[in-house]
Enzyme design. Structure first.
Site, PDB file in Angstrom:
ATOM      1  N   LYS A 192       9.056   3.367  -3.256  1.00 47.53           N
ATOM      2  CA  LYS A 192       9.024   4.797  -2.960  1.00 47.53           C
ATOM      3  C   LYS A 192      10.711   5.438  -3.367  1.00 47.53           C
ATOM      4  CE  LYS A 192       5.173   4.653   0.334  1.00 47.53           C
ATOM      5  NZ  LYS A 192       5.179   4.890   1.489  1.00 47.53           N
TER       6      LYS A 192
ATOM      7  N   GLY B 143      -2.316   7.622   5.322  1.00 49.57           N
ATOM      8  CA  GLY B 143      -3.615   8.128   5.974  1.00 49.57           C
ATOM      9  C   GLY B 143      -4.374   8.984   4.874  1.00 49.57           C
TER      10      GLY B 143
HETATM   11  P1  NAP Z   1      -8.072   0.605   0.223  1.00 56.70           P
HETATM   12  O1  NAP Z   1      -8.486   1.149   1.240  1.00 56.70           O
HETATM   13  O2  NAP Z   1      -7.850  -1.023   0.205  1.00 56.70           O
HETATM   14  O3  NAP Z   1      -8.764   0.831  -0.942  1.00 56.70           O
HETATM   15  C1  NAP Z   1      -8.959   0.168  -2.363  1.00 56.70           C
HETATM   16  C2  NAP Z   1      -9.989   0.641  -3.228  1.00 56.70           C
HETATM   17  O4  NAP Z   1      -9.918  -0.110  -4.422  1.00 56.70           O
HETATM   18  C3  NAP Z   1     -11.274   0.046  -2.574  1.00 56.70           C
HETATM   19  O5  NAP Z   1     -12.296   1.170  -2.691  1.00 56.70           O
HETATM   20  C4  NAP Z   1     -11.756  -1.016  -3.415  1.00 56.70           C
HETATM   21  O6  NAP Z   1     -13.152  -1.385  -3.598  1.00 56.70           O
HETATM   22  C5  NAP Z   1     -10.972  -0.900  -4.685  1.00 56.70           C
HETATM   23  N1  NAP Z   1     -10.635  -1.938  -5.526  1.00 56.70           N
HETATM   24  C6  NAP Z   1      -9.874  -2.936  -5.384  1.00 56.70           C
HETATM   25  N2  NAP Z   1      -9.812  -4.011  -6.334  1.00 56.70           N
HETATM   26  C7  NAP Z   1     -10.640  -3.334  -6.991  1.00 56.70           C
HETATM   27  C8  NAP Z   1     -10.975  -3.643  -8.559  1.00 56.70           C
HETATM   28  N3  NAP Z   1     -10.508  -4.887  -8.974  1.00 56.70           N
HETATM   29  N4  NAP Z   1     -11.758  -3.062  -9.239  1.00 56.70           N
HETATM   30  C9  NAP Z   1     -12.303  -1.911  -8.736  1.00 56.70           C
HETATM   31  N5  NAP Z   1     -12.056  -1.244  -7.686  1.00 56.70           N
HETATM   32  C10 NAP Z   1     -11.102  -2.307  -6.822  1.00 56.70           C
HETATM   33  O7  NAP Z   1      -6.546   1.170  -0.471  1.00 56.70           O
HETATM   34  P2  NAP Z   1      -5.971   2.613  -0.095  1.00 56.70           P
HETATM   35  O8  NAP Z   1      -5.377   2.596   1.193  1.00 56.70           O
HETATM   36  O9  NAP Z   1      -6.954   3.788  -0.398  1.00 56.70           O
HETATM   37  O10 NAP Z   1      -4.849   2.551  -1.065  1.00 56.70           O
HETATM   38  C11 NAP Z   1      -5.157   2.893  -2.578  1.00 56.70           C
HETATM   39  C12 NAP Z   1      -3.744   3.266  -3.217  1.00 56.70           C
HETATM   40  O11 NAP Z   1      -3.079   4.155  -2.677  1.00 56.70           O
HETATM   41  C13 NAP Z   1      -2.720   2.012  -3.319  1.00 56.70           C
HETATM   42  O12 NAP Z   1      -2.016   2.019  -4.266  1.00 56.70           O
HETATM   43  C14 NAP Z   1      -1.811   2.564  -2.004  1.00 56.70           C
HETATM   44  O13 NAP Z   1      -0.672   1.805  -2.196  1.00 56.70           O
HETATM   45  C15 NAP Z   1      -1.781   3.993  -2.009  1.00 56.70           C
HETATM   46  N6  NAP Z   1      -1.457   4.600  -0.995  1.00 56.70           N
HETATM   47  C16 NAP Z   1      -2.256   4.477   0.249  1.00 56.70           C
HETATM   48  C17 NAP Z   1      -1.743   5.262   1.452  1.00 56.70           C
HETATM   49  C18 NAP Z   1      -2.699   4.992   2.525  1.00 56.70           C
HETATM   50  O14 NAP Z   1      -2.334   5.740   3.433  1.00 56.70           O
HETATM   51  N7  NAP Z   1      -3.653   4.249   2.716  1.00 56.70           N
HETATM   52  C19 NAP Z   1      -0.995   6.339   1.219  1.00 56.70           C
HETATM   53  C20 NAP Z   1      -0.336   6.592   0.023  1.00 56.70           C
HETATM   54  C21 NAP Z   1      -0.739   5.765  -1.089  1.00 56.70           C
HETATM   55  P3  NAP Z   1     -14.062  -1.794  -2.398  1.00 56.70           P
HETATM   56  O15 NAP Z   1     -14.052  -0.298  -1.648  1.00 56.70           O
HETATM   57  O16 NAP Z   1     -15.411  -1.677  -3.201  1.00 56.70           O
HETATM   58  O17 NAP Z   1     -13.532  -2.768  -1.629  1.00 56.70           O
HETATM   59  N1  HSE Z   2       1.612   1.632   3.640  1.00 58.15           N
HETATM   60  C1  HSE Z   2       2.255   2.757   3.121  1.00 58.15           C
HETATM   61  C2  HSE Z   2       3.010   3.221   4.611  1.00 58.15           C
HETATM   62  C3  HSE Z   2       1.133   3.799   2.965  1.00 58.15           C
HETATM   63  O1  HSE Z   2       2.705   2.932   5.566  1.00 58.15           O
HETATM   64  O2  HSE Z   2       3.837   4.164   4.435  1.00 58.15           O
HETATM   65  C4  HSE Z   2       1.741   5.155   2.485  1.00 58.15           C
HETATM   66  O3  HSE Z   2       2.245   4.899   1.097  1.00 58.15           O
END
Ligand code: NAP
Ligand code: HSE
Length: 436
Positions: free
Chosen positions: A207, A309
């Site tokens: 970031k 989140g």
């Molecule tokens: P997550 O809950 O693990 O969700 C990932 C999704 O991607 C799931 O739906 C998964 O499918 C799908 N997936 C994984 N590998 C795949 C593949 N090879 N082909 C097709 N689909 C695939 O992750 P997340 O927390 O939502 O994070 C997603 C992105 O947002 C990441 O880049 C993360 O760094 C970013 N992010 C997350 C947050 C946060 O607070 N979580 C905040 C900011 C940014 P299934 O559901 O079928 O397993």
């Molecule tokens: N894993 C990241 C965090 C999600 O804890 O800040 C948000 O980018």
């Protein structure tokens, strides 16, 4: 009837699910603000049959997510899968090559491939947006790129990882264990798929490298971020910091300086800092993020809000979609990618700081003298020193030292002098102090 903006969504996990729910519950408001409806037409994830708490039957499904980029009924691809390379990058490249907009929350991909993706977007005239990639729900990318566009940014720093902040502030409040609190953060959906990215500072470094590029007009240079995480911290460090009037926070910090040949160089560092209790970042608790940007006309700007989140991150993703629906594209990093400067890494040795040094040492005569002699020989001036030990003979004791202001190189030299000493039972920990 206004023509809808048609979305393909890859990834239906924490963030993807949040986006579906937000687009549904705020559909009318979004259509009014965007000037047209924003509609999901196709989705992809790993498992089509997973119960996600919402109906995916109304969307077209692609087993292979890269097929989303080739669909004729899609204007914008939203990538919420994660991973710097692999399927996420292939999808991003294909979407932009097909002239479709790309919205992503994937900081790893932007930190590693943002230059290439920005060039591709600029070449095809497609939008590339990544507000959710930095600091979750806080509109800091837009705030810097647009809101602070008139300023020379002198320094940017802040709390960029919700998981680490949650862990540190919860340990501080409850005295609970590191591993135990990390499990909570994973259950709450804050942590990355590989939580070492969070606790070792890599996510915050991703970031920071994106923010630094926007703030200083530099090419994204993730490889040059000096990175240290929170996994070496002990409960004793948190207690010691508290006794000294500080809290410990993982901070990312970047600025520019003039190098030895007069060139502009870029300093980027992520590591735990002792933050004085009267600093605005000291009260930032839980998964909250906060970013301070110091502009030469705006003064200190403080952006604060939920850094992780489903809801907050979805809010940032959908804000990007609203911008695209309104026809706002523009250079993804604020200036065209080819005009961003390649800035060499700054040499940190001459930077002046006050440090907290923690040594775990054998409890025997002469150890303290050895440490203080190394500090003396390296020109490090000690402001205070506290020794805490176990009562049993031959046990370990913790020696915590706070230094006066001095060049970082002197502290490095003192540690070099102590290298290999059999008095130290583990490598020393050095944390800088962040004061108001
Ligand atoms: P997550 O809950 O693990 O969700 C990932 C999704 O991607 C799931 O739906 C998964 O499918 C799908 N997936 C994984 N590998 C795949 C593949 N090879 N082909 C097709 N689909 C695939 O992750 P997340 O927390 O939502 O994070 C997603 C992105 O947002 C990441 O880049 C993360 O760094 C970013 N992010 C997350 C947050 C946060 O607070 N979580 C905040 C900011 C940014 P299934 O559901 O079928 O397993
Ligand atoms: N894993 C990241 C965090 C999600 O804890 O800040 C948000 O980018």
């Amino acid at each position: 009837m206004a023509v809808p903006l048609r979305i393909a969504l890859a990834g239906l996990g924490t963030v993807g699910g949040g986006v579906i729910r937000l687009l549904e519950s705020n559909a009318d408001l979004i259509a009014r603000r965007a000037g047209r409806p924003v509609e999901v037409v196709a989705v992809s994830a790993r498992d089509r049959n997973k119960d996600r708490g919402f109906d995916i039957g109304r969307f077209a499904w692609e087993d292979d997510m890269s097929a989303l980029a080739a669909r004729g009924d899609v204007d914008v691809v939203v990538e919420l899968v994660g991973g710097s390379d692999g399927p996420a990058l292939a999808l991003g490249r294909n979407a932009l090559a097909a002239g479709k907009g790309l919205v992503t929350a994937n900081k790893a991909m932007i930190a590693h491939h943002g230059m290439e993706l920005a060039q591709a977007a600029e070449a095809s005239g497609a939008a590339l947006k990544f507000e959710a990639a930095v600091a979750g729900g806080i509109p800091v990318v837009k705030g810097l790129r647009e809101g602070a566009a008139a300023n020379e940014i002198e320094r940017i720093y802040g709390i960029l990882n919700g998981t680490c902040n949650y862990i540190l502030s919860t340990m501080e409040e409850t005295g609970r264990d590191f591993g135990d609190v990390l499990k909570d953060a994973q259950e709450l959906g804050y942590a990355e798929a590989d939580p070492t990215f969070d606790v070792e500072g890599i996510d915050a470094a991703h970031k920071l490298s994106i923010l630094a590029a926007i703030a200083f007009g530099a090419k994204i240079d993730f490889a040059s971020v000096e990175t240290e995480g929170i996994s070496r911290l002990r409960a004793a460090d948190i207690e010691q910091a508290d006794a000294l009037g500080f809290v410990i926070r993982l901070i990312g910090i970047a600025d520019t300086e003039t190098g030895p040949s007069g060139e502009e160089t870029l300093f980027q560092r992520v590591c735990p800092y002792l933050v004085s209790r009267d600093h605005p970042l000291a009260t930032v608790a839980g998964a909250t993020n906060a970013v301070v940007a110091e502009g030469n006309y705006s003064g200190r700007l403080l952006f604060e809000g939920a850094g992780a989140g489903d809801g907050p991150t979805a809010s940032a993703v959908v804000a990007d979609l609203v911008d695209i629906a309104r026809g706002i594209t523009g250079a993804p990093l604020g200036v065209p990618a080819d005009m961003l400067q390649p800035m060499p890494k700054a040499d940190a040795g001459h930077r002046v700081a006050r440090d907290y040094l923690r040594f775990v040492v054998a409890d025997r005569p002469g150890v303290l003298a050895e440490i203080t002699a190394a500090m003396r020989d390296a020109g490090v001036s000690i402001e205070s020193l506290i020794q805490k030990g176990r009562p049993e003979e031959g046990g370990e004791v913790t020696v915590s030292i706070v230094t006066h202001d001095g060049p970082e190189a002197n502290v490095d030299r003192a540690l070099e002098l102590l290298e290999g000493s059999d008095s130290l039972t583990e490598a020393p920990l050095v944390l800088q102090l962040l004061e108001n």
